[in-house]
Design an enzyme around this catalytic site. Structure first.
Site, PDB file in Angstrom:
ATOM      1  N   SER A 206      77.017 -25.122 -39.309  1.00 51.63           N
ATOM      2  CA  SER A 206      75.843 -24.488 -39.914  1.00 51.63           C
ATOM      3  C   SER A 206      74.552 -24.906 -39.232  1.00 51.63           C
ATOM      4  O   SER A 206      74.369 -26.061 -38.857  1.00 51.63           O
ATOM      5  CB  SER A 206      75.780 -24.836 -41.402  1.00 51.63           C
ATOM      6  OG  SER A 206      75.789 -26.239 -41.593  1.00 51.63           O
TER       7      SER A 206
ATOM      8  N   TYR B 164      84.052 -20.187 -37.628  1.00 50.70           N
ATOM      9  CA  TYR B 164      84.289 -20.241 -36.184  1.00 50.70           C
ATOM     10  C   TYR B 164      85.514 -19.405 -35.823  1.00 50.70           C
ATOM     11  O   TYR B 164      86.588 -19.572 -36.412  1.00 50.70           O
ATOM     12  CB  TYR B 164      84.473 -21.694 -35.744  1.00 50.70           C
ATOM     13  CG  TYR B 164      83.167 -22.400 -35.444  1.00 50.70           C
ATOM     14  CD1 TYR B 164      81.958 -21.929 -35.943  1.00 50.70           C
ATOM     15  CD2 TYR B 164      83.148 -23.547 -34.659  1.00 50.70           C
ATOM     16  CE1 TYR B 164      80.769 -22.578 -35.656  1.00 50.70           C
ATOM     17  CE2 TYR B 164      81.946 -24.205 -34.361  1.00 50.70           C
ATOM     18  CZ  TYR B 164      80.766 -23.714 -34.868  1.00 50.70           C
ATOM     19  OH  TYR B 164      79.582 -24.353 -34.577  1.00 50.70           O
TER      20      TYR B 164
ATOM     21  N   LYS C  61      70.571 -30.309 -35.939  1.00 55.39           N
ATOM     22  CA  LYS C  61      70.021 -28.979 -36.168  1.00 55.39           C
ATOM     23  C   LYS C  61      68.720 -29.097 -36.951  1.00 55.39           C
ATOM     24  O   LYS C  61      68.603 -29.915 -37.870  1.00 55.39           O
ATOM     25  CB  LYS C  61      71.020 -28.116 -36.943  1.00 55.39           C
ATOM     26  CG  LYS C  61      72.356 -27.926 -36.222  1.00 55.39           C
ATOM     27  CD  LYS C  61      72.199 -27.093 -34.963  1.00 55.39           C
ATOM     28  CE  LYS C  61      73.538 -26.844 -34.294  1.00 55.39           C
ATOM     29  NZ  LYS C  61      73.442 -25.926 -33.145  1.00 55.39           N
TER      30      LYS C  61
ATOM     31  N   ASP D 191      67.980 -28.901 -32.195  1.00 52.89           N
ATOM     32  CA  ASP D 191      68.355 -27.515 -31.893  1.00 52.89           C
ATOM     33  C   ASP D 191      67.887 -26.621 -33.029  1.00 52.89           C
ATOM     34  O   ASP D 191      68.305 -26.789 -34.178  1.00 52.89           O
ATOM     35  CB  ASP D 191      69.882 -27.452 -31.740  1.00 52.89           C
ATOM     36  CG  ASP D 191      70.390 -26.082 -31.336  1.00 52.89           C
ATOM     37  OD1 ASP D 191      69.582 -25.148 -31.213  1.00 52.89           O
ATOM     38  OD2 ASP D 191      71.610 -25.956 -31.138  1.00 52.89           O
TER      39      ASP D 191
ATOM     40  N   GLU E 193      66.292 -27.428 -28.308  1.00 56.85           N
ATOM     41  CA  GLU E 193      67.200 -26.386 -27.846  1.00 56.85           C
ATOM     42  C   GLU E 193      66.935 -25.086 -28.598  1.00 56.85           C
ATOM     43  O   GLU E 193      66.707 -25.092 -29.805  1.00 56.85           O
ATOM     44  CB  GLU E 193      68.627 -26.863 -28.085  1.00 56.85           C
ATOM     45  CG  GLU E 193      69.713 -25.946 -27.581  1.00 56.85           C
ATOM     46  CD  GLU E 193      71.083 -26.592 -27.722  1.00 56.85           C
ATOM     47  OE1 GLU E 193      72.059 -25.855 -27.944  1.00 56.85           O
ATOM     48  OE2 GLU E 193      71.185 -27.836 -27.611  1.00 56.85           O
TER      49      GLU E 193
ATOM     50  N   GLU F  80      72.954 -20.906 -24.477  1.00 51.97           N
ATOM     51  CA  GLU F  80      74.197 -20.538 -25.155  1.00 51.97           C
ATOM     52  C   GLU F  80      74.210 -19.072 -25.571  1.00 51.97           C
ATOM     53  O   GLU F  80      75.281 -18.468 -25.702  1.00 51.97           O
ATOM     54  CB  GLU F  80      74.458 -21.424 -26.371  1.00 51.97           C
ATOM     55  CG  GLU F  80      73.536 -21.184 -27.545  1.00 51.97           C
ATOM     56  CD  GLU F  80      73.859 -22.073 -28.734  1.00 51.97           C
ATOM     57  OE1 GLU F  80      74.620 -21.621 -29.616  1.00 51.97           O
ATOM     58  OE2 GLU F  80      73.362 -23.204 -28.784  1.00 51.97           O
TER      59      GLU F  80
ATOM     60  N   ASP G  31      77.230 -21.290 -21.150  1.00 50.78           N
ATOM     61  CA  ASP G  31      78.246 -21.180 -22.194  1.00 50.78           C
ATOM     62  C   ASP G  31      79.440 -20.469 -21.578  1.00 50.78           C
ATOM     63  O   ASP G  31      79.286 -19.461 -20.898  1.00 50.78           O
ATOM     64  CB  ASP G  31      77.691 -20.389 -23.380  1.00 50.78           C
ATOM     65  CG  ASP G  31      78.706 -20.207 -24.496  1.00 50.78           C
ATOM     66  OD1 ASP G  31      78.614 -20.934 -25.499  1.00 50.78           O
ATOM     67  OD2 ASP G  31      79.578 -19.333 -24.364  1.00 50.78           O
TER      68      ASP G  31
ATOM     69  N   HIS H  52      76.622 -25.844 -23.197  1.00 49.81           N
ATOM     70  CA  HIS H  52      76.823 -25.683 -24.631  1.00 49.81           C
ATOM     71  C   HIS H  52      78.321 -25.675 -24.913  1.00 49.81           C
ATOM     72  O   HIS H  52      79.083 -25.007 -24.222  1.00 49.81           O
ATOM     73  CB  HIS H  52      76.218 -24.352 -25.098  1.00 49.81           C
ATOM     74  CG  HIS H  52      76.657 -23.943 -26.463  1.00 49.81           C
ATOM     75  ND1 HIS H  52      77.518 -22.883 -26.688  1.00 49.81           N
ATOM     76  CD2 HIS H  52      76.374 -24.465 -27.685  1.00 49.81           C
ATOM     77  CE1 HIS H  52      77.734 -22.748 -27.979  1.00 49.81           C
ATOM     78  NE2 HIS H  52      77.056 -23.702 -28.609  1.00 49.81           N
ATOM     79  N   ALA H  53      78.730 -26.425 -25.908  1.00 46.57           N
ATOM     80  CA  ALA H  53      80.146 -26.441 -26.280  1.00 46.57           C
ATOM     81  C   ALA H  53      80.245 -26.854 -27.735  1.00 46.57           C
ATOM     82  O   ALA H  53      79.923 -27.969 -28.085  1.00 46.57           O
ATOM     83  CB  ALA H  53      80.931 -27.414 -25.408  1.00 46.57           C
ATOM     84  N   GLY H  54      80.667 -25.954 -28.565  1.00 44.23           N
ATOM     85  CA  GLY H  54      80.786 -26.325 -29.956  1.00 44.23           C
ATOM     86  C   GLY H  54      81.759 -25.451 -30.697  1.00 44.23           C
ATOM     87  O   GLY H  54      82.362 -25.865 -31.670  1.00 44.23           O
TER      88      GLY H  54
END
Length: 446
Positions: A25, A34, A220, A248, A274, A303, A326, A353-355
């Protein structure tokens, strides 16, 4: 490879109910589930390639349909015809005369392109019996450059320039690969800072990831300045002043609002902000970056960057201090390589970016290639790490002491376990059917 023919392309809608615990979130995406459009390329010789593009739940079915439509270009092709001139095939896929109209090279069609291209690279690496980072590192400069479409970016870097850069970087490759295998690649965590988490959970997670060796953390921000100040205070209390803190905003602010908001957070020694504003606003990012540099705050984005052309302008305008490719937003590995080359030439470090689903698995390969073959270093570079959904992959990413360990298995680390497909393919997977029955989620309209 001469006799390997692509016979079929299967596409699945994979979704995971991460919104239930507020995992993922942020200020813009408050209830993400996701998800990914998951592509399997099948051949007449038994080889298969697996690729995906990341999504957040609703709308994944649209990306799946785009993958199915574009897959008609892939079926029946010989792998040698694709890989011997990959740049031409990439342009063929992105320039389909009617599908291009609903892009071009952006949005749903480009997400679908990424899924297919990622599957093709996974297939190539599996055929060669190498992890993708090793396949990329072992390609000659000529072979690597032949995979990249330089249209629209020759005002920054030409094919000839790219070839010369890669040739110059051949010296020391073996030593850099040894260093990578020995030490891994540095990671930072976003897992401590999801916006829906309670203060107690943030503290608990900071302690956990400090104990795992992490020295860089991201939180965040963007819904409430008062809350952001409180949460940054909590994180700084837990991680100390010696460790790095990034934030971010996920695109929620206007340009001037970004500047003023971040001035209020400068006391927390922020490494970067970010996605402070619209991902398409190159000049807005440049204005923010110029205003925040005196405070030691860099700007990072990428991203949601649609294609290499937007990246080109961000780099040209000095609008970003950290380039965040990304693995699934722009058109797969081929286009990403062009961004790495532009960033290298313009001296901007790439920090991927990696999530989301499979993003950590994929970007590690790209950043490891960069260290071996292009930038030659991991200094001032780092890979995001989010600790969720890895259990669904046959070869999940391995992070030890806050470092990504180079994968050994052939491919792009993108193959999802059969059990996970049975449980989480949407809407017929066992877990989704259970959640519909129990009223946890509403069943989709038929």
């Amino acid at each position: 490879m001469a006799d390997i023919e692509i016979t079929d392309v299967d596409v699945k809608d994979m979704r995971f109910p991460t919104s239930l615990l507020s995992d993922g979130s942020d200020a813009m995406h408050t209830d993400p589930d996701y998800s990914c459009a998951y592509v399997t390329i099948k051949t007449n010789k038994g080889y298969e390639g697996y690729g995906l593009t990341f999504t957040l739940g609703r709308g994944t079915e649209i990306v799946v349909q785009a993958c199915l439509t574009l897959s008609k270009i892939v079926k029946g092709m010989k792998t040698k015809d694709i890989y011997s001139d990959f740049a031409s095939f990439w342009r063929k896929l992105t320039s389909e005369t009617q599908m291009r109209w609903i892009g071009p090279e952006k949005g749903v069609t480009h997400l679908a392109t990424a899924a297919i291209i990622n599957a093709l690279w996974d297939l190539w690496a599996r055929i060669e019996g190498k992890p993708l980072w090793k396949l990329l590192a072992d390609l000659t400069p000529e072979q690597l450059v032949s995979t990249i479409d330089f249209r629209y970016i020759t005002d920054v870097i030409t094919k000839e320039e790219a070839l010369n850069i890669l040739k110059e970087k051949q010296a020391g490759k073996a030593q850099r690969e040894e260093t990578l295998i020995k030490n891994g690649y540095p990671a930072y965590t976003t897992q401590v800072g999801w916006l829906g988490y309670s203060d107690e959970k943030v503290r608990e997670l900071c302690k956990k990831y400090l104990s795992l060796g992490f020295t860089s953390f991201k939180a965040k921000v963007g819904q409430s300045l008062k809350d952001d100040i409180r949460r940054c205070e909590i994180i700084r209390e837990e991680i100390g002043e010696e460790n790095k803190l990034m934030v971010d905003a996920n695109q929620v602010w206007d340009v001037q609002e970004s500047i003023e908001w971040m001035k209020n957070l400068k006391e927390f020694n922020i490494t970067w902000i970010e996605e402070p504003t619209s991902p398409d606003d190159i000049l807005g990012h440049a204005t923010i970056a110029k205003a925040l540099r005196p405070y030691g705050i860099g700007v990072a984005t990428g991203e949601m960057c649609a294609n290499r052309v937007i990246f080109k302008q961000l780099l040209q305008a000095k609008a970003i201090d950290y380039c965040q490719i990304d693995s699934a937003r722009i058109g797969g590995v081929n286009e990403i390589l062009s961004v790495y080359l532009m960033a290298y030439k313009l001296n901007v470090p790439v920090c991927p970016h990696a999530g989301g689903v499979g993003l950590c698995e994929m970007v590690q390969h790209l950043q490891m290639w960069d260290m071996i073959c292009l930038s030659g270093t991991s200094e001032n570079r780092i890979i995001e790490f989010v600790d969720q959904q890895h259990e669904h992959f046959e070869n999940p990413t391995i992070v030890r002491n806050a470092h990504y360990i180079p994968p050994k298995a052939p491919g792009y680390s993108t193959k999802i376990k059969k059990e996970s497909i049975l449980n989480y393919a949407y809407p017929d997977g066992k877990e989704w059917q259970r959640m519909f029955k129990e009223g946890i989620f509403a069943a989709p309209d038929v």
